[in-house]
Design an enzyme around this catalytic site. Structure first.
Site, PDB file in Angstrom:
ATOM      1  N   GLU A  64     115.571 -10.995  32.405  1.00 25.20           N
ATOM      2  CA  GLU A  64     114.369 -10.837  31.800  1.00 25.20           C
ATOM      3  C   GLU A  64     113.135 -10.919  32.754  1.00 25.20           C
ATOM      4  OE1 GLU A  64     114.656 -11.812  27.159  1.00 25.20           O
ATOM      5  OE2 GLU A  64     115.626 -13.594  28.327  1.00 25.20           O
ATOM      6  N   GLU A  87     123.313 -12.355  25.946  1.00 24.34           N
ATOM      7  CA  GLU A  87     123.088 -13.433  25.156  1.00 24.34           C
ATOM      8  C   GLU A  87     123.863 -12.958  23.886  1.00 24.34           C
ATOM      9  OE1 GLU A  87     119.594 -13.488  27.728  1.00 24.34           O
ATOM     10  OE2 GLU A  87     121.067 -12.078  27.090  1.00 24.34           O
TER      11      GLU A  87
END
Length: 687
Positions: free
Chosen positions: A115, A137
């Site tokens: 990210e 995730e």
């Protein structure tokens, strides 16, 4: 320890992430340090020509701090959301600095690490196959909450991004380049930095694609009829895969699509709200506990004997070139180990070896000379194993570890076939071996610490996950999984519709329906195990002989329905068509079996968890982590639950005991909770 800030004569700043500990993680310390770094970049912007973001660690960035995430509850969710907004705000300021920012990805960039990289204008990755790049995730019950969903969707489009997000795929650098997740690869660390600096010089005023005028997500156009077809079908396709028990992929889909239809900053808000919903939920806590904390403890050697030096197997002999033996040979050879694959004929050994380099097929025990590990993988028959093991032991090195791949036969009894039972151990692989991650290591009564350590090191070497259990019939995995199958067959005997049993099992999150998996392993196997158990322990004759499941299995086998390999079992297997449940199962159908769907689900899940607790009580299992990880990776227990013991924890021990008592009163004493479980529940303790 800090984020090092170095500016050279060209005005290029290198930010080197160097957080305390062995890896960079997204925690409060990161938040503080990144905030200071971004503020300094903004203050000194006029003297800066670009920024290279890299790492001082072996990995680029490990992601969010799961020690922090697992403690987020509805009570502190607002605080967590505020922290997340701050983290995303820092990355937003970084990408809108007005100067080129390049991520020099020198190691794995997963989760929060990727990210951060996505917030850079350009990404260069070291071309090393050990590096993984992605947003995993969802495999822990979460979604990327620091801009990962929003940026990846805008970078690639909704349809290309969704599989990467919903399945949590981790890509090697070359594949990440192909997918459009990184822009360039570099062969060396020097080239990595050089390419980053070169891009900065060539692009003095970059703008993120999503910040450019007139930008739209590549495959989302309001009013496009193809888009509405996708949006209508996607939830149904996803529900077919997840059966509604995995909330993360569903929230990823919602965040991706809803975020694509609004502006960038609103999309970040949408993403954050779905993230907080997941992180405060029980499923994420179950999955983080098992697939992060417990799994990492296992692979770090939690069950390996302390004080024994690590070893490296150099030559493995595999006895039996059937499906299991061939698979063991393949994964060993692909790990760089020399392999000898022996069968009764050279032709059979050659078939098993296939075209895998590093495997020598043979029909002679003499070729096992020099082996420091021998793995027996012949038919599940004690007499056969007793015949092949002594000859193999005599041909291998004098101190070789001798192992059996048995799935049910006690290791202590098999050890009597070799001259030195301290060197004998169980290595229970799962089928198909190349795909299944678990190996159950079984310690016999006389197995030495050195033998256990050597076996553990071998399992790690071939890329598998080892759990260690003590000797018992069926050990942990076969014993516990057997209860799942027999409970399902018992329900068929009671008149419960077979399709209901199968559908409820899959809806509960089990990897395969119990009747389908019975066909896969053959219907004769549980009958053989029962017969061997009765022969060895006549005291069990009453319980096993009266079990309604065996009457059904005997009738099917007597009618020639032995399972998938035999062409018929609980299912029909039409040539060229899809399997379907055998209509003849109506023979056991009841007009009203009186078993609710909830009872069907709980019988299938509770029976496995109760058997696991008994394994802990008996010392077959020595750790809760081995129980949880082994149940999911070994026999496909519902991953959303975190495993058989975590299922009990998350259900609540008092509530679990109460429900188990109901099942025992209604369906049989096999559901009666052990005393240890009652006492733990009374004390308000979890496992």
């Amino acid at each position: 320890m800090t984020i090092h800030f170095e500016r050279d004569d060209e005005g290029i700043v290198t930010l080197t992430l160097d957080m305390p500990g062995s890896a960079n993680v997204m925690n409060a310390e990161y938040h503080r340090l990144m905030g200071e770094a971004v503020a300094r970049l903004e203050a000194e912007r006029e003297g800066i020509t670009g920024v290279v973001l890299t790492s001082a660690k072996k990995t680029f960035f490990a992601g969010g701090d799961l020690n922090v995430l697992v403690r987020i509850t509805p009570d502190n969710a607002a605080e967590a959301l505020g922290f997340l907004e701050d983290v995303k705000g820092q990355l937003r300021r970084l990408e809108r600095l007005g100067r080129p920012v390049v991520a020099a990805i020198n190691g794995s960039a997963l989760g929060g690490g990727f990210e951060i990289a996505l917030a850079c204008h350009h990404r260069v990755a070291l071309d090393d196959d050990r590096i993984r790049i992605g947003l995993p995730e969802a495999t822990l019950g979460l979604l990327p909450g620091a801009g990962g969903v929003t940026r990846l969707v805008r970078l690639l489009g909704v349809q290309p991004a969704l599989p990467l997000l919903m399945e949590g795929r981790q890509l090697r650098p070359a594949r990440a380049l192909q997918a459009g997740m990184v822009h360039e690869l570099a062969a060396t660390r020097e080239e990595l930095v050089a390419k980053a600096r070169a891009w900065i010089r060539a692009n003095p005023e970059p703008v993120q694609p999503w910040d450019g005028p007139g930008y739209a997500v590549p495959d989302v156009r309001v009013g496009d009829p193809d888009l509405y077809g996708l949006l209508a079908a996607a939830p149904a396709v996803l529900r077919k895969k997840t059966h509604g028990v995995f909330p993360a992929p569903e929230r990823v889909l919602a965040a991706a699509v809803e975020g694509a239809l609004v502006d960038f900053d609103t999309a970040l808000v949408v993403e954050a709200r779905y993230f907080v919903e997941l992180v405060t939920g029980q499923v994420a806590k179950n999955m983080i506990n098992t697939f992060w904390f417990q799994l990492n403890a296992i692979t770090a050697g939690g069950s390996r004997p302390a004080g024994v030096e690590r070893t490296a197997v150099t030559r493995v002999g595999v006895l039996g070139a059937g499906m299991m033996g061939a698979g063991i040979a393949e994964v060993s050879a692909k790990a760089g180990i020399e392999v000898v694959l022996k069968d009764v004929t050279l032709e059979a050994a050659r078939r098993g070896a296939g075209d895998t380099p590093g495997i020598t097929p043979t029909d002679s025990d003499a070729d096992l000379a020099g082996c420091d590990l021998v793995v027996e993988a012949v038919f599940e028959d004690r007499e056969l194993k007793h015949r092949v093991l002594p000859a193999a032991e005599a041909s291998a090195l004098p101190d070789a570890v001798i192992a059996s791949n048995t799935s049910t036969l006690p290791i202590t009894g098999l050890a009597s076939a070799v001259s030195d039972p301290t060197r004998f151990i169980g290595l229970h692989f799962f089928s198909p071996v190349p795909k299944m991650r678990l190996v159950e290591i079984i310690r016999g009564e006389k197995t030495s610490d050195e033998t256990l350590a050597r076996a553990f090191d071998y399992v790690i070497r071939i890329g598998k996950t080892p759990i260690v259990v003590n000797d018992s019939r069926g050990f942990y995995t076969s014993r516990t999984f057997g209860t799942y199958v027999t409970e399902a067959v018992s329900m068929v005997a009671e008149g419960v519709a077979p399709a209901l049993v199968e559908n409820v099992a899959r809806r509960a999150g089990m990897a395969v329906g119990p009747l389908a998996v019975s066909d896969e392993v053959t219907l004769t196997l549980p009958l053989r195990i029962r017969d061997q158990t009765l022969a060895d322990d006549p005291a069990n004759a009453g319980a096993l002989g009266d079990h309604p499941a065996f009457a059904v299995l005997e009738e099917l086998v007597a009618g020639g329905r032995t399972g998938k390999a035999g062409g018929a079992g609980f299912y029909e297997y039409p040539e060229g068509g899809r399997k379907f449940l055998w209509p003849g199962l109506r023979r056991w159908a009841g007009a009203d079996a009186g078993v609710t769907e909830r009872d069907v689900e709980d019988r299938l899940l509770f029976i496995q968890s109760l058997e696991t607790i008994r394994c802990l009580d008996e010392g077959v299992l020595t750790s809760v982590g081995d129980a949880n990880v082994g149940s999911v990776l070994g026999f496909g227990f519902a991953p959303w639950s975190g495993g058989t013991v975590q299922f009990v924890n998350s259900y609540g021990l008092r509530e679990f005991v109460e429900r188990a008592d109901y099942l025992a009163d209604t369906y049989g004493e096999r559901f009666r909770p052990p005393t240890s479980l009652r006492e733990r529940a009374a004390r308000g303790e979890a496992y």
